[in-house]
Design an enzyme around this catalytic site. Structure first.
Site, PDB file in Angstrom:
ATOM      1  N   GLU A  13       1.355  -1.651  -0.123  1.00 26.04           N
ATOM      2  CA  GLU A  13       0.124   0.105   0.234  1.00 26.04           C
ATOM      3  C   GLU A  13       1.060   1.398   0.509  1.00 26.04           C
ATOM      4  O   GLU A  13       0.519   2.087  -0.851  1.00 26.04           O
ATOM      5  CB  GLU A  13      -1.299   0.242   1.355  1.00 26.04           C
ATOM      6  CG  GLU A  13      -2.447  -0.720   0.728  1.00 26.04           C
ATOM      7  CD  GLU A  13      -3.097  -0.574  -0.138  1.00 26.04           C
ATOM      8  OE1 GLU A  13      -3.076  -0.321  -1.476  1.00 26.04           O
ATOM      9  OE2 GLU A  13      -4.180   0.392   0.393  1.00 26.04           O
TER      10      GLU A  13
ATOM     11  N   THR B   7      -5.527   8.371  -4.443  1.00 26.39           N
ATOM     12  CA  THR B   7      -5.465   8.849  -3.155  1.00 26.39           C
ATOM     13  C   THR B   7      -4.240   9.522  -2.980  1.00 26.39           C
ATOM     14  O   THR B   7      -4.492  10.329  -1.989  1.00 26.39           O
ATOM     15  CB  THR B   7      -5.793   6.913  -2.528  1.00 26.39           C
ATOM     16  OG1 THR B   7      -6.618   5.563  -3.006  1.00 26.39           O
ATOM     17  CG2 THR B   7      -4.468   7.498  -0.973  1.00 26.39           C
TER      18      THR B   7
HETATM   19  N1  HSE Z   1      -7.393   5.872   4.804  1.00 23.40           N
HETATM   20  C1  HSE Z   1      -7.131   6.089   3.448  1.00 23.40           C
HETATM   21  C2  HSE Z   1      -7.616   7.846   2.666  1.00 23.40           C
HETATM   22  C3  HSE Z   1      -8.139   5.385   2.463  1.00 23.40           C
HETATM   23  O1  HSE Z   1      -8.024   7.696   3.124  1.00 23.40           O
HETATM   24  O2  HSE Z   1      -6.669   8.544   2.050  1.00 23.40           O
HETATM   25  C4  HSE Z   1      -7.660   5.094   0.755  1.00 23.40           C
HETATM   26  O3  HSE Z   1      -8.361   4.572  -0.144  1.00 23.40           O
END
Ligand code: HSE
Length: 306
Positions: free
Chosen positions: A129, A182
């Site tokens: 990730e 993201t």
């Molecule tokens: N927690 C992460 C964000 C999830 O909000 O950036 C991304 O899918």
């Protein structure tokens, strides 16, 4: 020893609205399917079907990074050919980068007769990730690997707690046909937040966790709130306000951005309400184009397909 395996791993709803980076859950669809074939030499080969834009270099692909970490630890002289059947959209907020990595790790662990603990698999997935999103958040990879709701109680050291969802809790997802990376959505967030904001959000998250254990749906409804990420990210999502209002008009408990978006999710008690929200969202996003899914919370996580 089995030499190849086909595994499905589910999409996930990161943040679950009230738990930025610390709460996520898995659904039954969509998801990714990975077929792994062990090689006698130390190399990783990746073939992707269903998407032309996903890199196939092992260090740029989450399946490749995850497999690399696993093999370095377990069998440095072996390799794997990974066929990734990309059944879900990328940049969707549905944990697309995590699902392939979760399927890869789950499958490799079975092929090598379960040498790694859940904690080790999660550590490898988190590294994948970090390579994909620039930040190692676990709220997609952990629920994709283990199913259910996953609370990341601590990152250093990494500690998680799985919470099974109430049986009649359903999730509706809409993925409007736009892409949000993201990494870009994370850049919108402030480095620091005021104490008052932190206090509010802690109350919402604690309330939501309590509601999962007690099946107190009124508490769940009141707790599905986000004052951290949503106020900054919602501008990226077409028709966000209308979509949110329609959750309540249909009788849902609440919802919001799935992960970093553009997908939205809603939680409802019972399939009928969840299907009503799905129909409303399908209509709302008709011009933009969208995919809609209705699913119970997936308590199992990955499953073997062959
Ligand atoms: N927690 C992460 C964000 C999830 O909000 O950036 C991304 O899918």
């Amino acid at each position: 020893m089995k030499k190849s395996i086909k595994v499905f791993a589910p999409a996930t709803v990161g943040n679950s609205k009230c738990g930025f980076d610390v709460l996520g859950f898995a659904v039954h669809e969509p998801g990714d399917v990975v077929t792994l074939s062990l090689l006698e030499e130390p190399k990783i080969e990746i073939v992707v079907i269903g998407n032309d834009h996903i890199p196939t270099q092992p260090d740029k692909n989450t399946c490749g990074v995850a497999a690399g970490k696993f093999l370095d630890r377990v069998a440095p002289d072996r390799g794997v050919k990974i066929l990734l059947d990309k059944k879900m959209p990328v940049g969707s907020g549905l944990g697309s980068s995590a699902a392939g990595a979760a399927a890869t790790l789950y499958g490799l662990n079975i092929l090598f007769d379960n040498p790694c603990s859940d904690e080790q698999l999660l550590e490898f997935g988190l590294a994948a990730e970090a390579a994909a999103c620039g930040a190692g958040h676990a709220d997609n990879i952990a629920p994709s690997l283990f199913g259910g709701f996953i609370l990341i109680q601590s990152y250093e050291p990494l500690k998680i707690k799985k919470i099974s969802a109430p049986q009649n809790l359903y999730c509706t997802i809409v993925h409007p046909d736009v892409e949000i990376k993201t990494a870009a959505a994370r850049k919108l967030l402030p480095g620091e937040i005021p104490l008052k904001t932190a206090v509010k959000q802690m109350g919402y998250l604690a309330g939501f966790i309590a509601s999962l254990y007690t099946e107190d749906f009124e508490l769940m409804k009141n707790s599905l709130q986000d004052v951290l990420a949503e106020p900054r990210r919602s501008q990226l999502i077409p028709l966000f306000d209308k979509a949110l209002v329609s959750i309540f008009e249909c009788g849902g408990l609440g919802g919001g951005i799935s992960g970093s978006g553009p997908s939205l999710f809603a939680l409802s008690v019972g399939q009928e309400t969840a299907a009503k929200i799905a129909a409303t969202w399908k209509n709302l996003y008709q011009k933009i184009g969208c995919q809609v899914y209705v699913s119970k919370i997936n308590d199992q996580g990955p499953k073997i397909m062959g």
